[in-house]
Design a protein around this motif. Sequence first.
Motif, mmCIF file in Angstrom:
data_model
loop_
_atom_site.group_PDB
_atom_site.id
_atom_site.type_symbol
_atom_site.label_atom_id
_atom_site.label_comp_id
_atom_site.label_asym_id
_atom_site.label_seq_id
_atom_site.Cartn_x
_atom_site.Cartn_y
_atom_site.Cartn_z
ATOM 1 N N PHE A 154 0.660 -1.277 -0.092
ATOM 2 C CA PHE A 154 0.077 -0.029 -0.052
ATOM 3 C C PHE A 154 0.853 1.291 0.061
ATOM 4 O O PHE A 154 1.877 1.394 0.856
ATOM 5 C CB PHE A 154 -0.714 0.195 1.264
ATOM 6 C CG PHE A 154 -1.836 -1.076 1.167
ATOM 7 C CD1 PHE A 154 -3.087 -1.005 0.449
ATOM 8 C CD2 PHE A 154 -1.733 -2.191 1.855
ATOM 9 C CE1 PHE A 154 -4.155 -1.862 0.696
ATOM 10 C CE2 PHE A 154 -2.633 -3.267 1.909
ATOM 11 C CZ PHE A 154 -3.903 -3.069 1.340
ATOM 12 N N ARG A 155 0.677 2.029 -0.784
ATOM 13 C CA ARG A 155 1.337 3.524 -0.976
ATOM 14 C C ARG A 155 0.712 4.531 -0.365
ATOM 15 O O ARG A 155 1.302 5.303 0.280
ATOM 16 C CB ARG A 155 1.990 3.484 -2.372
ATOM 17 C CG ARG A 155 2.865 4.903 -2.659
ATOM 18 C CD ARG A 155 3.159 4.682 -4.088
ATOM 19 N NE ARG A 155 4.194 6.001 -4.365
ATOM 20 C CZ ARG A 155 5.291 5.882 -3.958
ATOM 21 N NH1 ARG A 155 6.066 5.287 -3.450
ATOM 22 N NH2 ARG A 155 6.139 7.294 -4.579
ATOM 23 N N TYR A 156 -0.513 4.541 -0.698
ATOM 24 C CA TYR A 156 -1.288 5.596 -0.395
ATOM 25 C C TYR A 156 -2.889 5.014 0.116
ATOM 26 O O TYR A 156 -3.177 4.352 -0.768
ATOM 27 C CB TYR A 156 -1.743 6.729 -1.355
ATOM 28 C CG TYR A 156 -0.530 7.399 -1.878
ATOM 29 C CD1 TYR A 156 0.250 8.306 -1.269
ATOM 30 C CD2 TYR A 156 0.012 7.136 -3.361
ATOM 31 C CE1 TYR A 156 1.526 8.886 -1.902
ATOM 32 C CE2 TYR A 156 1.048 7.694 -3.754
ATOM 33 C CZ TYR A 156 1.854 8.499 -3.180
ATOM 34 O OH TYR A 156 2.941 8.927 -3.743
ATOM 35 N N ARG A 210 3.194 2.037 7.838
ATOM 36 C CA ARG A 210 3.674 3.369 7.131
ATOM 37 C C ARG A 210 3.210 3.395 5.799
ATOM 38 O O ARG A 210 3.543 2.932 4.743
ATOM 39 C CB ARG A 210 5.001 3.401 7.085
ATOM 40 C CG ARG A 210 5.735 3.371 8.470
ATOM 41 C CD ARG A 210 7.268 4.093 8.609
ATOM 42 N NE ARG A 210 7.135 5.520 7.834
ATOM 43 C CZ ARG A 210 8.045 5.631 6.754
ATOM 44 N NH1 ARG A 210 8.888 4.712 6.399
ATOM 45 N NH2 ARG A 210 8.166 6.587 6.218
ATOM 46 N N ILE A 211 2.244 4.230 5.825
ATOM 47 C CA ILE A 211 1.227 4.522 4.485
ATOM 48 C C ILE A 211 0.824 5.848 4.564
ATOM 49 O O ILE A 211 0.347 6.548 5.414
ATOM 50 C CB ILE A 211 0.119 3.637 4.393
ATOM 51 C CG1 ILE A 211 0.352 2.089 4.501
ATOM 52 C CG2 ILE A 211 -0.698 3.694 3.114
ATOM 53 C CD1 ILE A 211 -0.685 1.215 4.910
ATOM 54 N N ASN A 212 0.968 6.753 3.430
ATOM 55 C CA ASN A 212 0.653 7.967 3.210
ATOM 56 C C ASN A 212 -0.986 8.077 3.250
ATOM 57 O O ASN A 212 -1.466 7.078 2.648
ATOM 58 C CB ASN A 212 1.162 8.458 1.751
ATOM 59 C CG ASN A 212 2.563 8.731 1.886
ATOM 60 O OD1 ASN A 212 3.088 9.521 2.697
ATOM 61 N ND2 ASN A 212 3.096 8.152 0.665
ATOM 62 N N PRO A 232 1.564 13.534 0.457
ATOM 63 C CA PRO A 232 1.204 14.606 -0.864
ATOM 64 C C PRO A 232 -0.154 14.646 -0.979
ATOM 65 O O PRO A 232 -1.012 14.073 -0.232
ATOM 66 C CB PRO A 232 1.607 13.683 -1.896
ATOM 67 C CG PRO A 232 1.899 12.154 -1.256
ATOM 68 C CD PRO A 232 1.991 12.607 0.414
ATOM 69 N N GLU A 237 3.697 18.110 -1.989
ATOM 70 C CA GLU A 237 3.840 17.464 -3.258
ATOM 71 C C GLU A 237 2.465 17.234 -3.731
ATOM 72 O O GLU A 237 1.678 16.572 -2.883
ATOM 73 C CB GLU A 237 4.940 16.381 -3.243
ATOM 74 C CG GLU A 237 5.095 15.514 -4.442
ATOM 75 C CD GLU A 237 5.759 14.303 -4.332
ATOM 76 O OE1 GLU A 237 5.616 13.467 -5.261
ATOM 77 O OE2 GLU A 237 6.523 14.046 -3.216
HETATM 78 C C1 LIG Z 1 4.590 8.479 0.572
HETATM 79 O O1 LIG Z 1 4.834 9.217 -0.426
HETATM 80 C C2 LIG Z 1 6.086 9.655 -0.916
HETATM 81 C C3 LIG Z 1 5.850 10.519 -2.176
HETATM 82 O O2 LIG Z 1 5.214 11.872 -1.707
HETATM 83 C C4 LIG Z 1 7.047 8.573 -1.306
HETATM 84 O O3 LIG Z 1 8.246 8.891 -1.507
HETATM 85 C C5 LIG Z 1 6.789 7.601 -0.194
HETATM 86 O O4 LIG Z 1 7.711 6.428 -0.601
HETATM 87 C C6 LIG Z 1 5.480 7.095 0.244
HETATM 88 N N1 LIG Z 1 5.598 6.205 1.257
HETATM 89 C C7 LIG Z 1 5.368 4.900 1.209
HETATM 90 C C8 LIG Z 1 5.444 4.284 2.522
HETATM 91 O O5 LIG Z 1 5.064 4.408 0.074
#
Ligand SMILES: *[C@@H]1O[C@H](CO)[C@@H](O)[C@H](O)[C@H]1NC(C)=O
Length: 340
Positions: free
Chosen positions: A116-118, A152-154, A196, A258
């Motif tokens: 999961f990224r966001y 840790r996820i945005n 972001p 961002e």
């Molecule tokens: C959260 O977003 C930033 C880009 O804004 C990215 O560099 C980072 O890897 C992201 N964090 C995760 C845990 O994916």
Amino acid sequence: MSESRILTSSPVLLILLSLLMASFFDTTAGQIGVCYGRSDNPRQNSSNVVALYKKLNIQRMRFYDPDAETLNALRNSNIELILDVPKRDLQRIASSQGEADTWIRDNVKNYNNVRFRYITVGNEVKPSDLDGRSLLQAMENIDNSVSKAGLRINVSTAIDMGAVTDTYPPSRGRFTDEYKDFLQPVIDFLVRKKYPLLLNNHPYLSYKDNLKDIPLEYALFKPTPVVIDNQYSYKNLFDAELDSVYAALEKSRGGSLEIVVSESGWPTEGGPGTSVENAKTYINNLIQHVGTGTPRRPGKPIETYIFAMFDENLKGPPEFEKFWGLFLANQQPKYDVNFN
Ligand SMILES: *[C@@H]1O[C@H](CO)[C@@H](O)[C@H](O)[C@H]1NC(C)=O
Ligand SMILES: *[C@@H]1O[C@H](CO)[C@@H](O)[C@H](O)[C@H]1NC(C)=O
């Protein structure tokens, strides 16, 4: 559309197209994702969809609802995901930390081998929406649940260009009076957390609403007279729209944020300026472009999610909503990718 019929009638051509697309995504894989919407009937088979992403080496996906079949198909795929908290869940999640904890447990924590990224809390939530009042609280609750789960996820939300006004030239960009108060606490939250902001940036929608003022070439990244804006010059509408939101953020204590482009695409039929040719031009040029940044953020690759993987026959009206796919619903490509 006649072109897609011709293309899809030849298996050899299809294989060739798939190979072209695979190497194409490969060259820019770092920054490009593709949105997978599911407003279609019959539904896509998610295992086949994930297999198609892998075959094309598309390394990121945005996906709009926490569907278990799709999340299961993504296990161990290494595809990085934007997962939406659908609007219908916002009020409930804002109402209690426990509800947010449950949502994160069921849809995120349980899939520890999905990347999961966001997490996007709401898509294009409007100040006038009933759910609008729940947005910030829902984001805060989801963020707490993510930390409590040791992840840790945005955490963010996706806005659209309707939130900004005075976008020409871009440096005049500001949030509309209605959005300004609505978004300010969201912006403050994102700044504090260093997450972001997500923006659905669709030059097509601006183009079709302003046919007499916006040259098609400017919307399609083709050579066109530049728009001069103080020290910046704009060669395409995509950058101009993105920078108008950066300008708006700078006026609302959000200059450090961002922007991730969480949707951008071009439909192949159903409205003014739609065609296979225009979509092919837009998508190819977009992918070539995102590595270079915008005039306000030069040299900084723009993380971008193409909208969308498939046509979605349950969308619309308007009719063009159905035809944003790179692929037909039967997983055949609608156009090739012309790179050099
Ligand atoms: C959260 O977003 C930033 C880009 O804004 C990215 O560099 C980072 O890897 C992201 N964090 C995760 C845990 O994916
Ligand atoms: C999806 O397709 C795979 C084969 O590719 C099959 O094994 C699976 O049962 C299908 N899933 C559904 C829900 O139809």
